[in-house]
Scaffold this motif. Sequence first.
Motif, PDB file in Angstrom:
ATOM      1  N   GLY A  42      18.222   1.402   9.265  1.00  0.00           N
ATOM      2  CA  GLY A  42      18.490   1.197  10.680  1.00  0.00           C
ATOM      3  C   GLY A  42      19.332   2.310  11.275  1.00  0.00           C
ATOM      4  N   LEU A  43      20.353   2.741  10.557  1.00  0.00           N
ATOM      5  CA  LEU A  43      21.184   3.850  11.033  1.00  0.00           C
ATOM      6  C   LEU A  43      20.409   5.158  11.088  1.00  0.00           C
ATOM      7  CD1 LEU A  43      24.491   3.110   9.077  1.00  0.00           C
ATOM      8  CD2 LEU A  43      24.052   2.719  11.505  1.00  0.00           C
ATOM      9  N   LEU A  44      19.392   5.277  10.267  1.00  0.00           N
ATOM     10  CA  LEU A  44      18.595   6.512  10.224  1.00  0.00           C
ATOM     11  C   LEU A  44      17.534   6.552  11.309  1.00  0.00           C
ATOM     12  CD1 LEU A  44      18.029   9.119   8.510  1.00  0.00           C
ATOM     13  CD2 LEU A  44      16.315   7.747   7.294  1.00  0.00           C
ATOM     14  N   LEU A  45      16.860   5.420  11.565  1.00  0.00           N
ATOM     15  CA  LEU A  45      15.651   5.429  12.394  1.00  0.00           C
ATOM     16  C   LEU A  45      15.824   4.811  13.775  1.00  0.00           C
ATOM     17  CD1 LEU A  45      13.028   4.335   9.708  1.00  0.00           C
ATOM     18  CD2 LEU A  45      13.558   6.649  10.466  1.00  0.00           C
ATOM     19  N   SER A  46      16.950   4.211  14.075  1.00  0.00           N
ATOM     20  CA  SER A  46      17.110   3.562  15.378  1.00  0.00           C
ATOM     21  C   SER A  46      17.118   4.597  16.502  1.00  0.00           C
ATOM     22  CB  SER A  46      18.402   2.744  15.405  1.00  0.00           C
ATOM     23  OG  SER A  46      19.528   3.585  15.299  1.00  0.00           O
ATOM     24  N   ASP A  47      17.010   4.110  17.742  1.00  0.00           N
ATOM     25  CA  ASP A  47      16.960   5.008  18.899  1.00  0.00           C
ATOM     26  C   ASP A  47      18.219   5.852  19.042  1.00  0.00           C
ATOM     27  OD1 ASP A  47      14.491   3.998  19.465  1.00  0.00           O
ATOM     28  OD2 ASP A  47      15.209   2.519  20.912  1.00  0.00           O
ATOM     29  N   ALA A  48      19.343   5.342  18.558  1.00  0.00           N
ATOM     30  CA  ALA A  48      20.595   6.103  18.592  1.00  0.00           C
ATOM     31  C   ALA A  48      21.023   6.498  17.193  1.00  0.00           C
ATOM     32  CB  ALA A  48      21.692   5.285  19.262  1.00  0.00           C
ATOM     33  N   GLY A  49      20.083   6.535  16.262  1.00  0.00           N
ATOM     34  CA  GLY A  49      20.399   6.820  14.875  1.00  0.00           C
ATOM     35  C   GLY A  49      20.488   8.301  14.566  1.00  0.00           C
TER      36      GLY A  49
ATOM     37  N   VAL B  56       0.840  -1.207   0.000  1.00  0.00           N
ATOM     38  CA  VAL B  56       0.000   0.000   0.000  1.00  0.00           C
ATOM     39  C   VAL B  56       0.874   1.255   0.000  1.00  0.00           C
ATOM     40  CG1 VAL B  56      -1.664   1.314   1.350  1.00  0.00           C
ATOM     41  CG2 VAL B  56      -1.962  -1.144   1.081  1.00  0.00           C
ATOM     42  N   LEU B  57       1.887   1.275   0.862  1.00  0.00           N
ATOM     43  CA  LEU B  57       2.761   2.439   0.949  1.00  0.00           C
ATOM     44  C   LEU B  57       3.506   2.676  -0.363  1.00  0.00           C
ATOM     45  CD1 LEU B  57       4.056   4.697   2.610  1.00  0.00           C
ATOM     46  CD2 LEU B  57       5.746   3.027   3.424  1.00  0.00           C
ATOM     47  N   SER B  58       4.067   1.632  -0.941  1.00  0.00           N
ATOM     48  CA  SER B  58       4.847   1.786  -2.168  1.00  0.00           C
ATOM     49  C   SER B  58       3.960   2.160  -3.349  1.00  0.00           C
ATOM     50  CB  SER B  58       5.605   0.491  -2.476  1.00  0.00           C
ATOM     51  OG  SER B  58       4.708  -0.585  -2.662  1.00  0.00           O
ATOM     52  N   VAL B  59       2.738   1.632  -3.410  1.00  0.00           N
ATOM     53  CA  VAL B  59       1.836   1.964  -4.512  1.00  0.00           C
ATOM     54  C   VAL B  59       1.400   3.422  -4.434  1.00  0.00           C
ATOM     55  CG1 VAL B  59      -0.513   1.565  -5.355  1.00  0.00           C
ATOM     56  CG2 VAL B  59       1.015  -0.364  -4.997  1.00  0.00           C
ATOM     57  N   VAL B  60       1.046   3.879  -3.250  1.00  0.00           N
ATOM     58  CA  VAL B  60       0.614   5.280  -3.094  1.00  0.00           C
ATOM     59  C   VAL B  60       1.761   6.234  -3.421  1.00  0.00           C
ATOM     60  CG1 VAL B  60      -0.162   7.000  -1.433  1.00  0.00           C
ATOM     61  CG2 VAL B  60      -1.195   4.733  -1.433  1.00  0.00           C
TER      62      VAL B  60
ATOM     63  N   VAL C 190      21.664  -3.385   1.947  1.00  0.00           N
ATOM     64  CA  VAL C 190      22.278  -2.073   2.158  1.00  0.00           C
ATOM     65  C   VAL C 190      21.217  -1.054   2.575  1.00  0.00           C
ATOM     66  CG1 VAL C 190      23.586  -0.220   1.056  1.00  0.00           C
ATOM     67  CG2 VAL C 190      24.123  -2.609   0.536  1.00  0.00           C
ATOM     68  N   ALA C 191      20.074  -1.079   1.910  1.00  0.00           N
ATOM     69  CA  ALA C 191      19.002  -0.146   2.235  1.00  0.00           C
ATOM     70  C   ALA C 191      18.483  -0.362   3.651  1.00  0.00           C
ATOM     71  CB  ALA C 191      17.866  -0.291   1.226  1.00  0.00           C
ATOM     72  N   ALA C 192      18.370  -1.624   4.064  1.00  0.00           N
ATOM     73  CA  ALA C 192      17.913  -1.912   5.421  1.00  0.00           C
ATOM     74  C   ALA C 192      18.928  -1.429   6.454  1.00  0.00           C
ATOM     75  CB  ALA C 192      17.669  -3.411   5.586  1.00  0.00           C
ATOM     76  N   GLY C 193      20.215  -1.613   6.178  1.00  0.00           N
ATOM     77  CA  GLY C 193      21.231  -1.103   7.088  1.00  0.00           C
ATOM     78  C   GLY C 193      21.185   0.409   7.200  1.00  0.00           C
ATOM     79  N   ALA C 194      21.004   1.086   6.063  1.00  0.00           N
ATOM     80  CA  ALA C 194      20.897   2.542   6.082  1.00  0.00           C
ATOM     81  C   ALA C 194      19.661   3.002   6.838  1.00  0.00           C
ATOM     82  CB  ALA C 194      20.867   3.068   4.648  1.00  0.00           C
TER      83      ALA C 194
ATOM     84  N   ILE D  36       8.765  -1.834   7.053  1.00  0.00           N
ATOM     85  CA  ILE D  36       7.742  -1.376   6.114  1.00  0.00           C
ATOM     86  C   ILE D  36       8.198  -0.107   5.401  1.00  0.00           C
ATOM     87  CG2 ILE D  36       5.396  -0.446   5.972  1.00  0.00           C
ATOM     88  CD1 ILE D  36       4.668  -2.383   8.251  1.00  0.00           C
ATOM     89  N   LEU D  37       8.827   0.800   6.135  1.00  0.00           N
ATOM     90  CA  LEU D  37       9.331   2.023   5.502  1.00  0.00           C
ATOM     91  C   LEU D  37      10.438   1.720   4.497  1.00  0.00           C
ATOM     92  CD1 LEU D  37       9.440   4.488   8.540  1.00  0.00           C
ATOM     93  CD2 LEU D  37       7.896   4.563   6.580  1.00  0.00           C
ATOM     94  N   GLU D  38      11.295   0.751   4.824  1.00  0.00           N
ATOM     95  CA  GLU D  38      12.357   0.382   3.884  1.00  0.00           C
ATOM     96  C   GLU D  38      11.778  -0.199   2.597  1.00  0.00           C
ATOM     97  OE1 GLU D  38      15.249  -1.884   1.738  1.00  0.00           O
ATOM     98  OE2 GLU D  38      13.583  -2.781   2.843  1.00  0.00           O
ATOM     99  N   PHE D  39      10.824  -1.096   2.740  1.00  0.00           N
ATOM    100  CA  PHE D  39      10.171  -1.662   1.556  1.00  0.00           C
ATOM    101  C   PHE D  39       9.424  -0.581   0.782  1.00  0.00           C
ATOM    102  CE2 PHE D  39      10.126  -5.956   3.778  1.00  0.00           C
ATOM    103  CZ  PHE D  39      11.084  -6.496   2.942  1.00  0.00           C
ATOM    104  N   GLY D  40       8.729   0.297   1.504  1.00  0.00           N
ATOM    105  CA  GLY D  40       7.991   1.364   0.831  1.00  0.00           C
ATOM    106  C   GLY D  40       8.904   2.296   0.055  1.00  0.00           C
ATOM    107  N   TRP D  41      10.055   2.619   0.638  1.00  0.00           N
ATOM    108  CA  TRP D  41      11.005   3.496  -0.058  1.00  0.00           C
ATOM    109  C   TRP D  41      11.554   2.832  -1.307  1.00  0.00           C
ATOM    110  CZ3 TRP D  41      16.702   2.964   1.112  1.00  0.00           C
ATOM    111  CH2 TRP D  41      17.449   3.766   0.251  1.00  0.00           C
ATOM    112  N   LYS D  42      12.026   1.599  -1.155  1.00  0.00           N
ATOM    113  CA  LYS D  42      12.642   0.918  -2.289  1.00  0.00           C
ATOM    114  C   LYS D  42      11.642   0.586  -3.390  1.00  0.00           C
ATOM    115  CE  LYS D  42      15.934  -1.253  -2.927  1.00  0.00           C
ATOM    116  NZ  LYS D  42      16.780  -1.058  -4.116  1.00  0.00           N
ATOM    117  N   GLU D  43      10.516   0.027  -2.999  1.00  0.00           N
ATOM    118  CA  GLU D  43       9.573  -0.454  -4.013  1.00  0.00           C
ATOM    119  C   GLU D  43       8.748   0.663  -4.625  1.00  0.00           C
ATOM    120  OE1 GLU D  43       9.998  -3.429  -5.033  1.00  0.00           O
ATOM    121  OE2 GLU D  43      11.446  -3.734  -3.423  1.00  0.00           O
TER     122      GLU D  43
END
Length: 278
Positions: A116-123, A73-77, A110-114, A148-155
């Motif tokens: 994680g570095l962006l959205l984690s509690d210490a990111g 849904v996120l990626s389609v919108v 790579v996208a998932a690692g990025a 979900i955000l990673e999949f939405g961004w990539k897809e």
Amino acid sequence: MMAPRARALLIAAPAVLPVALVLTGALVAALLQSLGLLPIIGEPEFSTAAWDADGELLLATGISVYIAAASTVLSVVVGFLIAAYVLTSGVSSRVLAVLSAASVPIPHLVAAGAMGLLLSDAGFLARVFGMPSGFPGLVGGRGWGAAILEFGWKESAFVALVLVGSMARSAGGLCEAAATLGASAKQRMLHVLLPLALPALGVSALVVFVYTLGSYEAPWLLGPVSPEPLPVRAVRLFGSIDLTARPEAMATALASVVVGLAAIGAGLLLLRRVRGWR
């Protein structure tokens, strides 16, 4: 005279048949192993215990369907909005199109690692903006928000590229005609671009759903340790030193295949009914 469909099937047969044979053999072997009829160790003994697993397989299936549906849904919108902007705007839309296309070849690991570095509690975002204490944890949280955000961004970039490619020839002229007749930007998007995009949007949504259903990297890196979605559970059980866990691994993998095939069948049936496809 050979019919066009028969000729196409004959041409594709040398490439399709070996793949179909290998895939069918692998699925049959996985099914036999999940039922205890092809064990790694011990004697063959029919058992459905791997398919029960105290409800864990059903829970993993529900989590995977939730992640795949939310990501689709996120990626389609987002993908549709990007495509609409690219097709109806000027020079700035080209920059957005290039940026979207550049994100497609980035591996999900790579996208998932990025992410994680962006959205984690210490990111990065937490250090720059200082997230409030009540802000929900996206990385490792129960809602699987970071995955979900990673999949939405990539897809969403994939969806946008498919839509732009399918509508590039006709969208501009139809939007100009609608604007000449007094249609607003919102009306052009809803009554011109959206109906024009529906076939490609449905196909791309189906591709995204099936891909995210079986994707392993983002849920493994960005999700909680427990409960697990289907691909994470299958990889963990398959790599376990306990060989008696192999039937559960095969049952988990087959559950992912069954859900994916059901989604493909339902999606194609819906597309055929809505658009009159043949």
